[in-house]
Design an enzyme around this catalytic site. Sequence first.
Site, PDB file in Angstrom:
ATOM      1  N   THR A  17      -5.559   2.357  -7.401  1.00  0.00           N
ATOM      2  CA  THR A  17      -6.858   2.261  -6.745  1.00  0.00           C
ATOM      3  C   THR A  17      -7.750   3.367  -7.286  1.00  0.00           C
ATOM      4  O   THR A  17      -7.436   4.555  -7.164  1.00  0.00           O
ATOM      5  CB  THR A  17      -6.720   2.378  -5.216  1.00  0.00           C
ATOM      6  OG1 THR A  17      -6.012   1.232  -4.744  1.00  0.00           O
ATOM      7  CG2 THR A  17      -8.079   2.430  -4.546  1.00  0.00           C
ATOM      8  N   HIS A  70     -13.056  -2.570  -2.438  1.00  0.00           N
ATOM      9  CA  HIS A  70     -12.214  -1.960  -1.400  1.00  0.00           C
ATOM     10  C   HIS A  70     -12.506  -2.579  -0.034  1.00  0.00           C
ATOM     11  O   HIS A  70     -12.542  -1.881   0.981  1.00  0.00           O
ATOM     12  CB  HIS A  70     -12.440  -0.442  -1.359  1.00  0.00           C
ATOM     13  CG  HIS A  70     -11.240   0.346  -0.904  1.00  0.00           C
ATOM     14  ND1 HIS A  70     -10.548   1.175  -1.757  1.00  0.00           N
ATOM     15  CD2 HIS A  70     -10.615   0.435   0.293  1.00  0.00           C
ATOM     16  CE1 HIS A  70      -9.557   1.745  -1.093  1.00  0.00           C
ATOM     17  NE2 HIS A  70      -9.577   1.303   0.161  1.00  0.00           N
ATOM     18  N   TYR A 108      -2.514   5.557  -4.612  1.00  0.00           N
ATOM     19  CA  TYR A 108      -3.551   6.588  -4.623  1.00  0.00           C
ATOM     20  C   TYR A 108      -2.963   7.799  -5.338  1.00  0.00           C
ATOM     21  O   TYR A 108      -1.784   8.120  -5.150  1.00  0.00           O
ATOM     22  CB  TYR A 108      -3.946   6.998  -3.205  1.00  0.00           C
ATOM     23  CG  TYR A 108      -4.688   5.951  -2.419  1.00  0.00           C
ATOM     24  CD1 TYR A 108      -5.991   5.609  -2.741  1.00  0.00           C
ATOM     25  CD2 TYR A 108      -4.077   5.323  -1.336  1.00  0.00           C
ATOM     26  CE1 TYR A 108      -6.677   4.647  -2.007  1.00  0.00           C
ATOM     27  CE2 TYR A 108      -4.759   4.363  -0.593  1.00  0.00           C
ATOM     28  CZ  TYR A 108      -6.060   4.031  -0.932  1.00  0.00           C
ATOM     29  OH  TYR A 108      -6.739   3.088  -0.212  1.00  0.00           O
ATOM     30  N   LYS A 135      -7.638  -1.132  -9.947  1.00  0.00           N
ATOM     31  CA  LYS A 135      -8.328  -1.824  -8.866  1.00  0.00           C
ATOM     32  C   LYS A 135      -9.599  -1.058  -8.488  1.00  0.00           C
ATOM     33  O   LYS A 135      -9.552   0.157  -8.292  1.00  0.00           O
ATOM     34  CB  LYS A 135      -7.399  -1.938  -7.653  1.00  0.00           C
ATOM     35  CG  LYS A 135      -8.000  -2.621  -6.433  1.00  0.00           C
ATOM     36  CD  LYS A 135      -6.927  -2.792  -5.366  1.00  0.00           C
ATOM     37  CE  LYS A 135      -7.481  -3.410  -4.094  1.00  0.00           C
ATOM     38  NZ  LYS A 135      -8.221  -2.419  -3.282  1.00  0.00           N
ATOM     39  N   SER A 162       0.837  -1.203   0.000  1.00  0.00           N
ATOM     40  CA  SER A 162       0.000   0.000   0.000  1.00  0.00           C
ATOM     41  C   SER A 162       0.866   1.246   0.000  1.00  0.00           C
ATOM     42  O   SER A 162       1.888   1.315   0.694  1.00  0.00           O
ATOM     43  CB  SER A 162      -0.907   0.001   1.231  1.00  0.00           C
ATOM     44  OG  SER A 162      -1.556   1.254   1.376  1.00  0.00           O
TER      45      SER A 162
END
Length: 364
Positions: free
Chosen positions: A157, A253, A131, A229, A108
């Site tokens: 994402t 998510h 992100y 995603k 992440s």
Amino acid sequence: MAAEPVNVNEFQELARQALPKMYYDYFSGGAEDQHTLRENVEAFSRITFQPRILVDVSKIDMSTTVLGFNISSPIMIAPTAMHKLAHPEGEIATARAAAACNTIMVLSSMSSCTVEEVALSCNAIRFLQLYVFKRRDVSAQLVQRAERNGFKAIVLTADTPRLGRREADIKNRMVSPRLKNFEAFLSTEVAFDQGSNVEALASEIFDDSLSWKDIEWLRSTTNLPILIKGVLTREDAMKAVEVGVSGIIVSNHGARQLDYVPATISALEEVVCAVGGKVPVLFDGGIRRGTDVFKALALGAQAVFIGRPVIYGLAAQGEHGVRRVVQMLKDELEITMALAGCSSVKDISRRHVRTEQDRLQSML
């Protein structure tokens, strides 16, 4: 002495006992009424098997490839934030467990260890989850750092223009720890009078203007393949193929964004049919058993990700716990394949499962 867990679900209770309530709620909770959170798991129970008998299953081969990388089974580690809230070694322990299990970990961007620290921790195949921030230069720098440090793909994402309403975090006044990936580039200190600091931080830094045209911008920052995603519909799957992504991850998510979207297993087949084999489709959400892995593969996923089970294993037993969680799912998948009459992952087909829609159509 407490009995050792015999399945992944039992690690959740160990994690609940090990973690402060604020952190356990952060990892386990979903958005609003948590309808989709429950559905992500329960929807698997409405899919049944149609096994084949008298098949030679004396040797079971669970190995597969994702983007050309060989892994020991179709079970990978999903991106989840802030692993140091679960265990002092954080993502380094998770990365070492992934390497030991010969699988792919997606780190992440909101990790509590830097991409450099994780890269140095062990030799393994890693992707970076991204992100996109209002400060695009910070996102671009993170992508380039990952590429320099041997990461093999970027997972964008795409379902988080704003953070979903996670009421447990609001009640607990959840506070985000330092996010080391951004310390030199971006302030993660935000003022908040009430609710969740995590929500306030996301509102401050996430770019809610992100759109399909920005895939081209992201591609200009890296030579790595880009996966998207957060796809749940036929329309978005077709658009993802059109803009040239290298793979699609069917995900809601972890039911932490928009409540009352479908369980990911319920959305999977629509996306697979829309893509038509043009790019790999991967699956994320609700995996708790090897039977769940088999069902996702039968409905067209090339491989699956596990998120919360990894965190629960990490909280309970550190690196060893993560390794055990992955191995438990692999062992369960192996016996499921044997009992369903499949000696390799390639043998798993749509004919091996029966969905609610199949049953409805049979009654017409």
